[in-house]
Design a protein around this motif. Structure first.
Motif, mmCIF file in Angstrom:
data_model
loop_
_atom_site.group_PDB
_atom_site.id
_atom_site.type_symbol
_atom_site.label_atom_id
_atom_site.label_comp_id
_atom_site.label_asym_id
_atom_site.label_seq_id
_atom_site.Cartn_x
_atom_site.Cartn_y
_atom_site.Cartn_z
ATOM 1 N N LYS A 205 -28.931 19.852 -18.416
ATOM 2 C CA LYS A 205 -29.777 18.772 -17.915
ATOM 3 C C LYS A 205 -29.049 17.774 -17.019
ATOM 4 C CE LYS A 205 -32.658 19.116 -22.013
ATOM 5 N NZ LYS A 205 -33.001 18.521 -23.306
ATOM 6 N N LYS A 206 -27.749 17.564 -17.264
ATOM 7 C CA LYS A 206 -27.027 16.507 -16.549
ATOM 8 C C LYS A 206 -25.804 16.995 -15.776
ATOM 9 C CE LYS A 206 -29.663 13.198 -18.152
ATOM 10 N NZ LYS A 206 -30.441 12.325 -17.305
ATOM 11 N N GLY A 207 -25.405 18.247 -15.939
ATOM 12 C CA GLY A 207 -24.221 18.754 -15.232
ATOM 13 C C GLY A 207 -22.919 18.222 -15.797
ATOM 14 N N ILE A 208 -22.911 17.809 -17.065
ATOM 15 C CA ILE A 208 -21.725 17.253 -17.712
ATOM 16 C C ILE A 208 -21.127 18.330 -18.614
ATOM 17 C CG2 ILE A 208 -20.843 15.448 -19.254
ATOM 18 C CD1 ILE A 208 -21.944 14.470 -16.508
ATOM 19 N N THR A 209 -19.823 18.560 -18.453
ATOM 20 C CA THR A 209 -19.175 19.600 -19.250
ATOM 21 C C THR A 209 -17.773 19.162 -19.649
ATOM 22 O OG1 THR A 209 -18.752 21.989 -19.390
ATOM 23 C CG2 THR A 209 -18.223 20.902 -17.296
ATOM 24 N N GLN B 34 -24.643 15.833 -8.878
ATOM 25 C CA GLN B 34 -24.556 15.024 -7.664
ATOM 26 C C GLN B 34 -24.964 13.579 -7.918
ATOM 27 O OE1 GLN B 34 -26.939 17.240 -4.868
ATOM 28 N NE2 GLN B 34 -25.408 18.846 -4.669
ATOM 29 N N GLU B 35 -25.148 13.232 -9.199
ATOM 30 C CA GLU B 35 -25.568 11.879 -9.564
ATOM 31 C C GLU B 35 -24.582 11.272 -10.551
ATOM 32 O OE1 GLU B 35 -29.493 12.161 -11.187
ATOM 33 O OE2 GLU B 35 -30.288 13.209 -9.439
ATOM 34 N N ASP B 36 -24.482 9.948 -10.554
ATOM 35 C CA ASP B 36 -23.666 9.268 -11.560
ATOM 36 C C ASP B 36 -24.195 9.595 -12.948
ATOM 37 O OD1 ASP B 36 -22.358 8.113 -9.432
ATOM 38 O OD2 ASP B 36 -22.999 6.056 -9.865
ATOM 39 N N PHE B 37 -23.289 9.655 -13.922
ATOM 40 C CA PHE B 37 -23.672 9.842 -15.318
ATOM 41 C C PHE B 37 -23.017 8.735 -16.132
ATOM 42 C CE2 PHE B 37 -22.897 11.464 -19.608
ATOM 43 C CZ PHE B 37 -24.193 11.757 -19.994
ATOM 44 N N VAL B 38 -23.802 8.075 -16.956
ATOM 45 C CA VAL B 38 -23.289 6.983 -17.775
ATOM 46 C C VAL B 38 -23.045 7.492 -19.189
ATOM 47 C CG1 VAL B 38 -23.743 4.679 -18.685
ATOM 48 C CG2 VAL B 38 -24.537 5.290 -16.384
ATOM 49 N N VAL B 39 -21.800 7.340 -19.642
ATOM 50 C CA VAL B 39 -21.437 7.666 -21.025
ATOM 51 C C VAL B 39 -21.547 6.370 -21.814
ATOM 52 C CG1 VAL B 39 -19.649 8.537 -22.578
ATOM 53 C CG2 VAL B 39 -19.812 9.431 -20.236
ATOM 54 N N ASN B 40 -22.414 6.369 -22.808
ATOM 55 C CA ASN B 40 -22.617 5.188 -23.638
ATOM 56 C C ASN B 40 -21.902 5.344 -24.975
ATOM 57 O OD1 ASN B 40 -24.462 3.640 -21.922
ATOM 58 N ND2 ASN B 40 -25.857 5.362 -22.258
ATOM 59 N N ASP B 41 -21.566 4.231 -25.572
ATOM 60 C CA ASP B 41 -20.945 4.236 -26.892
ATOM 61 C C ASP B 41 -21.853 4.965 -27.883
ATOM 62 O OD1 ASP B 41 -18.969 3.446 -28.840
ATOM 63 O OD2 ASP B 41 -20.407 1.942 -29.533
ATOM 64 N N GLY B 42 -21.272 5.871 -28.651
ATOM 65 C CA GLY B 42 -22.045 6.605 -29.653
ATOM 66 C C GLY B 42 -22.727 7.849 -29.124
ATOM 67 N N GLU B 43 -22.673 8.076 -27.816
ATOM 68 C CA GLU B 43 -23.319 9.244 -27.234
ATOM 69 C C GLU B 43 -22.624 10.524 -27.684
ATOM 70 O OE1 GLU B 43 -25.221 10.699 -23.058
ATOM 71 O OE2 GLU B 43 -24.269 8.746 -23.212
ATOM 72 N N ARG B 44 -23.423 11.540 -27.993
ATOM 73 C CA ARG B 44 -22.882 12.848 -28.355
ATOM 74 C C ARG B 44 -22.402 13.520 -27.066
ATOM 75 N NH1 ARG B 44 -27.393 15.841 -31.219
ATOM 76 N NH2 ARG B 44 -28.577 14.824 -29.599
ATOM 77 N N ILE B 45 -21.088 13.685 -26.925
ATOM 78 C CA ILE B 45 -20.509 14.126 -25.656
ATOM 79 C C ILE B 45 -19.967 15.549 -25.679
ATOM 80 C CG2 ILE B 45 -19.964 11.820 -24.816
ATOM 81 C CD1 ILE B 45 -17.064 12.312 -25.839
ATOM 82 N N ALA B 46 -19.732 16.092 -26.854
ATOM 83 C CA ALA B 46 -19.162 17.436 -26.961
ATOM 84 C C ALA B 46 -19.399 17.937 -28.376
ATOM 85 C CB ALA B 46 -17.662 17.414 -26.655
#
Length: 153
Positions: free
Chosen positions: A79-83, A108-120
């Motif tokens: 969904k966001k292209g974050i890996t 091709q867009e900025d992605f904001v990582v927020n505190d507590g976000e499930r990242i991996a």
């Protein structure tokens, strides 16, 4: 036919949580990976093609013969292209530092990582160790030296 089912006991892993997020848990009973969360004081903006080490606040002690693999979350990737850039990232059994996740934004867009976000996600896996024995010739196989794409498309 008789089927025997036994519940295996979960492995116990010691963890020091120096952050403010809850410990990783499995989303379902049969999940292989546990979600890792960003443990940050303020949001981080990942620009397109930018990579950053995101802290989790977690320190673990794995049993000898095991590793923790840090892998991308499929939803973030699709969904966001974050890996996870070094996927899978390996945490060795003798490492005691903070678990960090190297995220990269392939969109091709900025992605904001927020505190507590499930990242991996983190998968605990058994591994073997090996000793290399130098020889002058290897045994023959049907494949031989056929490399990438040798069987066609």
């Amino acid at each position: 036919m008789i089927i025997f089912a036994t519940k295996l006991q979960n492995m116990q892993i010691k963890v020091v949580n120096k952050g403010h997020q809850p410990l990783p848990t499995y989303a379902t009973e049969q999940s292989a990976g546990m979600d890792l969360r960003a443990n940050i004081e303020e949001s981080i903006v990942l620009k397109p093609l930018e990579r950053r080490l995101i802290p989790t606040g977690l320190h673990i002690a794995l049993p000898k013969g095991y590793e923790a693999q840090v892998r991308p979350r499929s939803g973030l990737a699709l969904k966001k292209g974050i890996t996870v850039l070094n996927s899978p990232g390996t945490i060795d059994a003798d490492y005691r530092g903070e678990i960090g996740v190297v995220l990269i934004n392939l969109s091709q867009e900025d992605f904001v990582v927020n505190d507590g976000e499930r990242i991996a996600q983190m998968v605990i896996a058994r591994h073997e160790t090996a000793d290399f024995i130098e020889v002058s010739v290897l045994d023959e196989t049907e494949r031989g030296e056929g490399g990438y794409g040798h069987t066609g498309v």
